[in-house]
Scaffold this motif. Structure first.
Motif, PDB file in Angstrom:
ATOM      1  N   GLU A 257       0.807  -1.220   0.000  1.00 45.88           N
ATOM      2  CA  GLU A 257       0.000   0.000   0.000  1.00 45.88           C
ATOM      3  C   GLU A 257       0.845   1.277   0.000  1.00 45.88           C
ATOM      4  O   GLU A 257       2.075   1.243   0.061  1.00 45.88           O
ATOM      5  CB  GLU A 257      -0.945   0.001   1.209  1.00 45.88           C
ATOM      6  N   PHE A 263      -0.474  -5.166   3.107  1.00 41.29           N
ATOM      7  CA  PHE A 263      -1.696  -5.284   3.896  1.00 41.29           C
ATOM      8  C   PHE A 263      -2.558  -6.417   3.367  1.00 41.29           C
ATOM      9  O   PHE A 263      -2.615  -6.672   2.162  1.00 41.29           O
ATOM     10  CB  PHE A 263      -2.507  -3.980   3.845  1.00 41.29           C
ATOM     11  N   ILE A 396      -4.535   2.287   6.397  1.00 43.69           N
ATOM     12  CA  ILE A 396      -3.334   1.573   5.949  1.00 43.69           C
ATOM     13  C   ILE A 396      -2.112   1.994   6.774  1.00 43.69           C
ATOM     14  O   ILE A 396      -0.990   1.990   6.283  1.00 43.69           O
ATOM     15  CB  ILE A 396      -3.088   1.765   4.440  1.00 43.69           C
TER      16      ILE A 396
END
Length: 459
Positions: A257, A263, A396
């Motif tokens: 990300e 992730f 994130i």
């Protein structure tokens, strides 16, 4: 101005690098763009030959600086340019057809991996992803249009997964779930830079295509999709028409990300019902965790946030975001200590923003060296560091824990984190002691003129 016209604009000005060798969408294009970014080559890159995708070209590195707005703003300060147009929306215009309809492919038997050169960006990515495509949907209750960029995982056949953490689509999918119905979506790639930029400005309740019209100075042309009740940009390059199923929550990832980490998330499963495109499509890519994504996201947020801060706090002079808008640096005209506390409290209450640094007018918010200088020389680490716990963070952020969807924030997905505020301003009663060294202003102005003459004479 379309994406193709922008590419031509760059080529005319010597700001486009055309690569004739064949590159694979699996890692090679990502590697080429990243190498060029590392070398600080601020040019758009056009890949003329894409392995396995005859007739396709790929373009990237279009947002490495603010030049993507220069065709409209000229030499005008971008904040001033944005402010003048921000509240004068130009609604999009519906037309009968457009270049994006030149080729039409039915979803039955569609193999997305063969039809679209979606990149595998990083070594441990689970597969190809769309990272620079705008998703359009409508509120299932009101029919109001919403626009945003969300990552899309390309699966086998016509299957996709979409990670939706931010509004307004986070609200739309929640409503669709409550109504027990799928959410129709259009995924559009190959928009002009201004329209794509407008789609990520944090305005979940406004028509971002009307904002794009205001910034472009002309309406965006839309055309009706083939299989869903959504209008799409007529001059885009590729459109995927499909549905998301709110009750199909599937594991998505790993994917590298924008924050620089892999992730694995819970995403919504969906199907593509049709694909339309130009005959010779140009697929636009934006690398996650890159100077390009850093620039476009930070600029989108600071233009809108600066406007809001100026309205609420007249002592705010400048705002600069860093680290995909997780860090805000705010320059103020300090008259009392409470001003610093007000800014820190206000910004840390917002989702995404994890850190706030407040500086004086003698610190350039665009210069990290000056920001670090102010922190290390003006901060009393016993008194000027503020921690705020259990605040909504960035979805994130690898430090995030306890994810939840916040109703008051359009059901956006946020972790609970501890945030930090730093007062890097001069102590109010010791300003002379903290006066920054400099040459007299009159001398600076005089020598600027001399150097300009010397530059013109090539001396």
């Amino acid at each position: 101005m379309t994406l193709r016209e922008w590419i031509g604009f760059l080529k005319e000005r010597g700001k486009l690098l055309s690569l004739k060798d064949e590159f694979s969408p699996q890692w090679e294009i990502s590697a080429a763009l990243r190498i060029l970014q590392t070398k600080r080559i601020k040019k758009g890159v056009l890949f003329e030959r894409v392995k396995g995708y005859e007739g396709y070209r790929i373009v990237g590195n279009l947002f490495l600086d603010e030049d993507f707005l220069s065709a409209k703003s000229g030499s005008e300060d971008i904040s001033d340019w944005y402010e003048k147009r921000r509240n004068k929306p130009i609604p999009p215009v519906l037309v009968r057809s457009g270049p994006v309809k030149e080729v039409k492919i039915n979803g039955e038997g569609l193999d997305l991996k063969k039809e679209i050169p979606a990149l595998v960006h990083h070594e441990e990515d689970v597969g190809p992803y769309l990272t620079s495509s705008v998703i359009i949907a409508k509120d299932p209750e009101t029919g109001k249009k919403g626009v945003g960029i969300h990552r899309v995982q390309i699966l086998e056949g016509n299957r996709i997964r979409v990670f939706i953490a931010n509004p307004p689509l986070s609200l739309f999918v929640k409503k669709a779930e409550e109504l027990k119905k799928p959410l129709e979506i259009a995924i559009v790639n190959g928009l002009d830079p201004v329209t794509l930029f407008s789609s990520i400005i944090p305005l979940p309740e406004e028509d971002k295509f009307a904002l794009a019209g205001a910034l472009k100075g002309e309406p965006l042309l839309l055309v009706q999709a083939e299989t869903i009740d959504v209008e799409v940009p007529a001059e885009g390059e590729i459109v995927l028409e499909g549905v998301l199923y709110p009750d199909r929550k599937e594991i998505d990832g790993p994917f590298g990300e924008n924050t620089g980490y892999y992730f694995v998330n819970e995403s919504y499963g969906g199907l593509i019902k049709a694909l339309t495109r130009r005959k010779d499509p140009i697929y636009h890519v934006i690398l996650p965790f890159s100077p390009e994504v850093e620039n476009i996201i930070n600029l989108a947020w600071q233009l809108e946030e600066f406007k809001k801060l100026k309205n609420d706090f007249d002592f705010v002079k400048k705002v600069k975001f860093y680290q995909t808008r997780m860090l805000a640096v705010v320059q103020i005209q300090k008259e009392n200590q409470s001003q610093v506390s007000l800014i820190i409290e206000h910004l840390l209450d917002q989702p995404i923003i994890k850190g706030v640094i407040v500086v004086d007018e003698d610190v350039d918010v665009n210069d990290l060296n000056e920001i670090f200088w102010a922190i290390i020389t003006r901060v009393d680490f016993e008194k000027n560091i503020f921690l705020k716990r259990e605040k909504p963070g960035c979805p994130i952020d690898p430090m995030g824990r306890g994810y939840y969807r916040e109703k008051s924030l359009f059901y956006g997905l946020y972790p609970k984190i501890t945030k930090i505020g730093i007062d890097a301003t001069k102590p109010i009663d010791e300003r002379e002691r903290f006066k920054k060294v400099d040459v007299p202003f009159s001398v600076i102005e005089k020598i600027k003129g001399v150097l300009e003459v010397d530059r013109e004479n090539n001396l």
